[in-house]
Motif scaffolding. Structure first.
Motif, PDB file in Angstrom:
ATOM      1  N   GLY A 192       2.639   1.797  -3.283  1.00 56.66           N
ATOM      2  CA  GLY A 192       1.715   2.267  -4.307  1.00 56.66           C
ATOM      3  C   GLY A 192       2.006   1.705  -5.686  1.00 56.66           C
ATOM      4  O   GLY A 192       2.096   0.487  -5.880  1.00 56.66           O
TER       5      GLY A 192
ATOM      6  N   THR B   6       0.840  -1.214   0.000  1.00 62.85           N
ATOM      7  CA  THR B   6       0.000   0.000   0.000  1.00 62.85           C
ATOM      8  C   THR B   6       0.862   1.246   0.000  1.00 62.85           C
ATOM      9  O   THR B   6       0.613   2.188  -0.767  1.00 62.85           O
ATOM     10  CB  THR B   6      -0.938  -0.002   1.228  1.00 62.85           C
ATOM     11  OG1 THR B   6      -1.761  -1.167   1.188  1.00 62.85           O
ATOM     12  CG2 THR B   6      -1.821   1.245   1.233  1.00 62.85           C
ATOM     13  N   TRP B   7       1.895   1.269   0.846  1.00 59.21           N
ATOM     14  CA  TRP B   7       2.757   2.454   0.931  1.00 59.21           C
ATOM     15  C   TRP B   7       3.633   2.624  -0.310  1.00 59.21           C
ATOM     16  O   TRP B   7       3.977   3.739  -0.679  1.00 59.21           O
ATOM     17  CB  TRP B   7       3.631   2.376   2.188  1.00 59.21           C
ATOM     18  CG  TRP B   7       2.821   2.445   3.453  1.00 59.21           C
ATOM     19  CD1 TRP B   7       1.590   3.032   3.622  1.00 59.21           C
ATOM     20  CD2 TRP B   7       3.157   1.876   4.718  1.00 59.21           C
ATOM     21  NE1 TRP B   7       1.148   2.870   4.915  1.00 59.21           N
ATOM     22  CE2 TRP B   7       2.081   2.170   5.608  1.00 59.21           C
ATOM     23  CE3 TRP B   7       4.247   1.151   5.200  1.00 59.21           C
ATOM     24  CZ2 TRP B   7       2.088   1.763   6.945  1.00 59.21           C
ATOM     25  CZ3 TRP B   7       4.250   0.760   6.526  1.00 59.21           C
ATOM     26  CH2 TRP B   7       3.181   1.057   7.384  1.00 59.21           C
TER      27      TRP B   7
END
Length: 529
Positions: free
Chosen positions: A31, A28-29
């Motif tokens: 991306g 998620t971080w």
């Protein structure tokens, strides 16, 4: 075996689960860079795993086996001297391998400069892990599996906390600096090793009094010299290097051939090739390795048990341990693999977001995990009975088959090609291992046939039941969102465990694995007639 496997399975599986759960916030971080980051991470770790096996030189498993051997004949003091001698060797190997990784990273990066800092960051872990691993092996030689299990858990906690914190701060401050984020994530292996060393050091000191007492009461063999012990360690360790590196060797073949074959085929960009490589080498690998960790835990348990039986010349005990090891493997691995295949779409979506290609590869990899896991257990048992040369020969045959069929299967199956090539090679190796056991010990396959067929039948029933539940839920809930996939996963897992557990208890399969007394206890508690 059950007691040791329970500890090792708990440590191995929980550490693997933690090592997989971090993927959710990590990707998620990262991306838009997550796919490339996964491919980079996998390439660095494949090289690291090979150097780690060489650095530890198979010494932890060799020490586990030799300590169990000498303890089995009441020569506890020799086992203590083995540990000290092995520590000197492993520390020296750690320094040598870490130096090669630091200064030779440019030669190992497969033409990708981004891989170079990742390899260098992992060198620090290679420096300290041999000392940690040999202590694990020494304690396992006494059949003390709890410290190893706890150290695995703490190692993963330290590693994951550091890598997530580093990735978060790097990507928040510099959103395009994904290579430094991956580099710090791999450096986390060193931080994790420090945590494990603290746990093992405490365990060693805790058991020191008991070890001193056993050494004092045991036979004092003054004739075994330190030089002789070092030679024995090296002699036992060399086959362990090759055999324990088996899966890593197959993964490195994938790493250094997949891109080349795909490039030769034409029509694919470097980004597309990296994306497909990440699907099977990192994404699916992280998840099916949780299942294979079950086999690894059993493998760690069976080596000292077989070594003790061999030291005592107990042919019947060796046969019993091999049969028990195979049946325990079937009982745990087959339903676990089919269960993973049944919930592949949901579990892949939870970890990586929905991707049709990724789900397909994970479903396929779940089935391939069975021959991968059987190789792990079979190779360990071959080493436990000192059939090292034969096992190295079997592995060489498997690698030859892999090299021959790798390119054609990549050409026809793309990302599933490397997995199938490895699976076929492992099946051949597994056949050779089981045939060798049967020739030497005359395994009672006729007695193993009924429980084996029961495991297969109940696993298939469970697979169909879980798949039906997943398909039913998908009619009412979107299967493409992370949260909906997670909540769909919960009833799927409950149904799978309930169906297989009920059938195993109801039709007395579990009696074959755990014994009738324990099985009756569970039947009484769970009201299963």
């Amino acid at each position: 075996m059950l007691s040791g496997s329970a500890w090792m399975t708990a440590g191995s599986v929980t550490s693997r689960i933690i090592g997989a759960l971090y993927i959710i916030p990590w990707t998620t971080w990262l991306g838009a860079y997550s796919t490339q980051a996964n491919a980079l991470y996998a390439q660095g770790y494949n090289i690291y795993n090979l150097f780690l096996v060489v650095a530890t030189a198979g010494i932890p498993s060799a020490i586990s086996k030799l300590v169990a051997h000498y303890n089995g004949i009441n020569e506890y003091s020799v086992g203590r001297r083995l540990y000290r001698s092995g520590m000197y060797i492993s520390m020296a190997m750690g320094v040598i391998c870490a130096t090669i990784m630091l200064f030779g990273a440019n030669l190992l990066n497969n033409g990708d400069p981004n891989v170079t800092p990742v390899i260098r960051s992992l060198a620090w872990a290679v420096l300290v892990i041999p000392a940690m691993s040999i202590t694990r092996g020494f304690l396992q030689g006494y059949n003390w599996m709890a410290p190893s299990a706890m150290s695995q858990f703490v190692e993963q906690v330290f590693r994951v906390v550091y890598m997530l914190a580093a990735t978060y701060f790097i990507m928040k401050m510099h959103p395009t600096h994904w290579v430094p984020a991956v580099t710090q994530s791999t450096f986390a292996a060193f931080i994790g090793a420090i945590g494990a060393i603290l746990v093992l050091g405490f365990a060693y000191l805790k058991h020191l009094g008991e070890m001193n007492k056993l050494a004092t009461q045991g036979v004092q063999d003054k004739d075994v010299r330190t030089r002789e012990l070092i030679f024995k360690i090296i002699y036992q360790a060399i086959p362990f290097i090759v055999i324990e590196a088996g899966i890593t060797i197959f993964q490195l073949i994938d790493q250094y051939t997949f891109k080349r074959v795909m490039t030769m085929m034409g029509g694919y960009t470097s980004y597309q090739i990296n994306a497909v490589y990440a699907l099977f080498a990192f994404n699916a690998n992280k998840l099916y390795m949780i299942v294979i960790s079950l086999a690894s835990a059993m493998a760690a348990t069976v080596i000292p048990l077989l070594a003790t039986a061999r030291a005592q010349g107990n042919q019947k005990s060796m046969r019993d341990q091999i049969e028990n090891g195979i049946m325990l493997f079937y009982f745990v691995m087959i339903p676990s693999s089919l269960g993973l295949a049944a919930v592949a779409q949901q579990i892949y979506t939870v970890f990586y977001r929905y991707d049709a290609a990724g789900v397909t590869i994970l479903e396929f990899a779940a089935f391939m995990a069975i021959p991968f896991g059987l190789y792990t257990v079979g190779a360990a048992m071959m080493q436990g009975i000192s059939e090292n040369k034969k096992m190295m020969k079997f592995l060489a045959i498997g690698v030859m088959i892999k090299l021959i069929i790798q390119a054609p299967l990549i050409f026809f199956l793309k990302g599933m090609g490397p997995l199938l090539a490895t699976g076929i090679s492992m099946m051949v190796i597994n056949y050779l291992i089981l045939h060798s056991f049967n020739m030497e010990f005359r395994l009672r396959f006729h007695q193993m046939a009924k429980p084996t067929n029961q495991i297969l039948a109940y696993s298939l029933i469970m697979f169909v039941a879980v798949k039906a539940v997943m398909m039913g839920i998908n009619l009412f809930v979107s299967p493409y969102g992370r949260y909906t996939a997670f909540f769909a996963l919960i009833p799927g897992v409950i149904v799978g465990v309930s169906v297989f557990g009920y059938l195993a208890l109801r039709f007395r399969l579990i009696d074959e694995i755990m014994g009738q007394a324990r099985a009756n206890y569970f039947r009484l508690k769970l009201h299963v007639n």
